[in-house]
Write an enzyme that holds these catalytic residues in place. Structure first.
Site, mmCIF file in Angstrom:
data_model
loop_
_atom_site.group_PDB
_atom_site.id
_atom_site.type_symbol
_atom_site.label_atom_id
_atom_site.label_comp_id
_atom_site.label_asym_id
_atom_site.label_seq_id
_atom_site.Cartn_x
_atom_site.Cartn_y
_atom_site.Cartn_z
ATOM 1 N N LYS A 149 0.834 -1.226 -0.040
ATOM 2 C CA LYS A 149 -0.135 0.021 0.028
ATOM 3 C C LYS A 149 0.875 1.112 0.097
ATOM 4 O O LYS A 149 1.893 1.281 0.820
ATOM 5 C CB LYS A 149 -0.785 0.168 1.226
ATOM 6 C CG LYS A 149 -2.064 -0.825 1.159
ATOM 7 C CD LYS A 149 -3.095 -0.651 2.113
ATOM 8 C CE LYS A 149 -4.337 -1.365 2.243
ATOM 9 N NZ LYS A 149 -5.139 -1.209 3.592
ATOM 10 N N LYS A 229 1.110 -10.413 8.707
ATOM 11 C CA LYS A 229 0.625 -9.339 7.814
ATOM 12 C C LYS A 229 1.210 -10.001 6.393
ATOM 13 O O LYS A 229 0.170 -10.087 5.243
ATOM 14 C CB LYS A 229 1.490 -8.038 7.908
ATOM 15 C CG LYS A 229 1.356 -7.171 6.663
ATOM 16 C CD LYS A 229 0.944 -5.689 7.223
ATOM 17 C CE LYS A 229 0.523 -5.067 5.965
ATOM 18 N NZ LYS A 229 0.450 -3.495 6.066
ATOM 19 N N GLU A 239 -7.287 -6.028 -0.969
ATOM 20 C CA GLU A 239 -8.207 -5.977 0.062
ATOM 21 C C GLU A 239 -9.763 -6.155 -0.392
ATOM 22 O O GLU A 239 -10.675 -5.057 -0.072
ATOM 23 C CB GLU A 239 -8.028 -4.474 0.547
ATOM 24 C CG GLU A 239 -8.655 -4.152 2.196
ATOM 25 C CD GLU A 239 -8.245 -3.021 2.660
ATOM 26 O OE1 GLU A 239 -6.841 -2.804 3.080
ATOM 27 O OE2 GLU A 239 -9.122 -2.050 2.939
ATOM 28 N N ARG A 243 -8.281 -8.733 3.846
ATOM 29 C CA ARG A 243 -7.276 -7.943 4.313
ATOM 30 C C ARG A 243 -7.777 -6.856 5.160
ATOM 31 O O ARG A 243 -7.021 -6.221 5.874
ATOM 32 C CB ARG A 243 -6.444 -7.322 3.109
ATOM 33 C CG ARG A 243 -5.314 -6.395 3.472
ATOM 34 C CD ARG A 243 -4.540 -5.938 2.309
ATOM 35 N NE ARG A 243 -3.358 -5.312 2.737
ATOM 36 C CZ ARG A 243 -2.425 -4.780 1.795
ATOM 37 N NH1 ARG A 243 -2.263 -5.167 0.615
ATOM 38 N NH2 ARG A 243 -1.659 -3.703 2.310
ATOM 39 N N ASN A 247 -7.301 -3.674 9.345
ATOM 40 C CA ASN A 247 -7.780 -2.187 9.535
ATOM 41 C C ASN A 247 -8.430 -2.165 10.906
ATOM 42 O O ASN A 247 -9.084 -0.887 11.032
ATOM 43 C CB ASN A 247 -8.910 -1.789 8.386
ATOM 44 C CG ASN A 247 -8.415 -0.878 7.618
ATOM 45 O OD1 ASN A 247 -8.613 0.359 7.859
ATOM 46 N ND2 ASN A 247 -7.928 -0.987 6.278
ATOM 47 N N HIS A 250 -8.730 1.230 12.936
ATOM 48 C CA HIS A 250 -8.338 2.232 12.064
ATOM 49 C C HIS A 250 -9.556 3.135 11.434
ATOM 50 O O HIS A 250 -9.305 4.123 11.055
ATOM 51 C CB HIS A 250 -7.844 1.699 10.747
ATOM 52 C CG HIS A 250 -6.276 1.217 10.990
ATOM 53 N ND1 HIS A 250 -6.040 0.188 11.850
ATOM 54 C CD2 HIS A 250 -5.058 1.747 10.616
ATOM 55 C CE1 HIS A 250 -4.594 0.272 12.002
ATOM 56 N NE2 HIS A 250 -3.952 1.079 11.193
ATOM 57 N N HIS A 254 -8.360 6.593 12.207
ATOM 58 C CA HIS A 254 -7.891 7.318 11.171
ATOM 59 C C HIS A 254 -8.632 8.676 11.309
ATOM 60 O O HIS A 254 -8.200 9.820 11.119
ATOM 61 C CB HIS A 254 -8.114 6.647 10.097
ATOM 62 C CG HIS A 254 -6.932 6.017 9.308
ATOM 63 N ND1 HIS A 254 -7.106 5.085 8.178
ATOM 64 C CD2 HIS A 254 -5.919 5.963 9.572
ATOM 65 C CE1 HIS A 254 -6.065 4.502 8.045
ATOM 66 N NE2 HIS A 254 -5.343 4.949 8.692
ATOM 67 N N HIS A 266 0.046 8.316 14.677
ATOM 68 C CA HIS A 266 -0.903 7.270 14.111
ATOM 69 C C HIS A 266 -1.324 6.050 15.089
ATOM 70 O O HIS A 266 -2.288 5.649 15.444
ATOM 71 C CB HIS A 266 -0.348 6.499 12.699
ATOM 72 C CG HIS A 266 -1.083 5.581 12.153
ATOM 73 N ND1 HIS A 266 -2.285 5.563 11.523
ATOM 74 C CD2 HIS A 266 -0.974 4.112 12.095
ATOM 75 C CE1 HIS A 266 -2.708 4.557 11.220
ATOM 76 N NE2 HIS A 266 -1.777 3.360 11.347
HETATM 77 ZN ZN ZN Z 1 -2.041 1.468 10.940
#
Ligand code: ZN
Ligand code: ADP
Length: 375
Positions: A149, A229, A239, A243, A247, A250, A254, A266
């Site tokens: 990514k 991972k 994803e 996948r 997340n 997140h 996020h 983060h």
């Molecule tokens: Zn992360």
């Protein structure tokens, strides 16, 4: 860690050409500098790094590479605030100035910011050149350097412009963590905790037993997180479903990160995000209370350990950012939620994205604020 650990990332869906190895070993960066570790064939290597990492390791690596091949270096100012399209433009301009062609290889040397940005530029420069990852933060070593990514942030949200572009190799030298500030270690521990909750109950209990989180973090956690991972990414590169389990934490995380204007790290945001999302899983009767509490306890410990102040948590702002999340379609916020520690929940039709109502979303933010403000 004297033995070199090799983990292979493969893509069953297509040719084996894109498969690559993650190599983990103390002093692997020194091996690259000394030229004792072979690199792929290339017309030239261009190191992309930030100013801090440049001082510590960048110029050394450039010097080492220059002895055996054509090499150059591009450095940009450190920090998430620079992970944007303007910096990408500047880096691409530098590649061009240094004469990089389609057979040049970009080396992303640094934390997640460098890896995401350098990978992004590599994916679009002359329609794509190869790149290698040398992650130097714990977060990048256990998470962002693996899986292809790439991207940059936009004013309307994190990683809103990006591509999938797999590296040709990942070289992890845990000794680079020795120079990393303590709060950056904690930033990576959050992603290790995520991996454990998502896929490895045993790893979770080992992590819970740690009394300190510093650069001496046992190497087995780095190795395990990479294995998890690699396995998940190999199964679902783009994803489509599985996948998204990575997340976890997140969606809310996020949103907190974006609403703080990226001032909060983060990992801390993901820690808070996992606290909120585990409450959501509990409230939706997907997760048992004992597993909720075990998990919440570790996450709260990480939060306290970081000694950051609780950010302003505005429900409307957070919900707005959650709606820009890539798991969201139309007006429904979707999350990946745990069913127990080590296993993620799927809907009856096998989907790891679970719709969450605005009421429950709001409730989780209220809960988070309450749980963290009274000590
Ligand atoms: Zn992360
Ligand atoms: P992340 O990896 O969490 O995405 P960054 O890429 O922004 O974060 O890296 C965090 C900070 O740590 C940056 O200021 C970066 O320059 C610095 N940094 C990265 N690697 C090292 C290292 N090995 N030693 C010291 N500082 C480092």
């Amino acid at each position: 860690l004297t033995r070199r650990v090799r983990i292979r990332v493969t893509f069953s869906s297509d040719d084996r050409n894109r498969s690559y190895e993650i190599l983990i070993r103390d002093r692997i960066l020194d091996e690259l500098i000394e030229g004792t570790l072979p690199l792929p064939n290339a017309n030239s290597f261009i190191i992309v790094t930030d100013a801090n990492v440049n001082k510590l390791y960048g110029s050394k690596l450039l010097k080492g590479l220059s002895g055996v091949t054509k090499a150059g270096l591009v450095s940009f100012p450190a920090g998430e605030a620079n992970k944007n399209i303007e910096t990408a433009w500047k880096v691409a301009s530098e590649l061009s100035r240094l004469g990089a062609d389609r057979r040049s290889v970009v080396i992303a040397l640094g934390g997640g910011v460098v890896g995401d940005l350098a990978g992004f530029v590599a994916s679009i420069y002359k329609r794509g050149v190869d790149y290698l990852q040398i992650p130097t933060t714990l977060l990048a070593q256990v998470d962002s350097s693996i899986g292809g990514k790439t991207g940059v942030d936009a004013p309307w949200g994190k990683n809103q412009l990006g591509t999938f572009h797999q590296p040709k190799g990942v070289f992890i030298d845990p000794r680079t963590l020795l120079t990393l500030p303590p709060h950056e270690i904690l930033n990576g521990v959050a992603e290790i905790a995520k991996c454990a909750i998502v896929a490895d109950r045993e790893m979770f209990s080992q992590l819970s037993k740690l009394t300190k989180f510093d650069s001496d973090i046992p190497r087995k956690f780095i190795v395990r997180a990479c294995r998890i991972k690699a396995r998940i990414v190999s199964e679902d590169e783009k994803e489509t479903n599985l996948r998204v389990v990575l997340n976890y934490g997140h969606t809310v995380g996020h949103a907190i990160e974006s609403s703080s204007n990226f001032r909060l790290r983060h990992g801390m945001c993901v820690t808070l995000g996992m606290m909120a999302e585990s409450w959501i899983a509990l409230t939706m009767n997907l997760l048992q209370r004992t597993d909720f509490e075990k998990q919440f306890e570790l996450l709260r410990r990480l939060y306290r350990y970081s000694s950051v102040n609780l950010p302003i948590l505005n429900k409307e702002t957070l919900f707005k950012f959650a709606l820009t999340d890539k798991k969201t379609d139309s007006l429904t916020v979707r999350m990946s939620l745990p069913r127990e520690i080590g296993k993620m929940y799927t809907t009856a039709d096998g989907n790891y994205r679970v719709p969450v109502s605005k009421e429950i979303f709001d409730g989780s933010i209220d809960y988070l604020r309450k749980a963290l403000s009274n000590g």
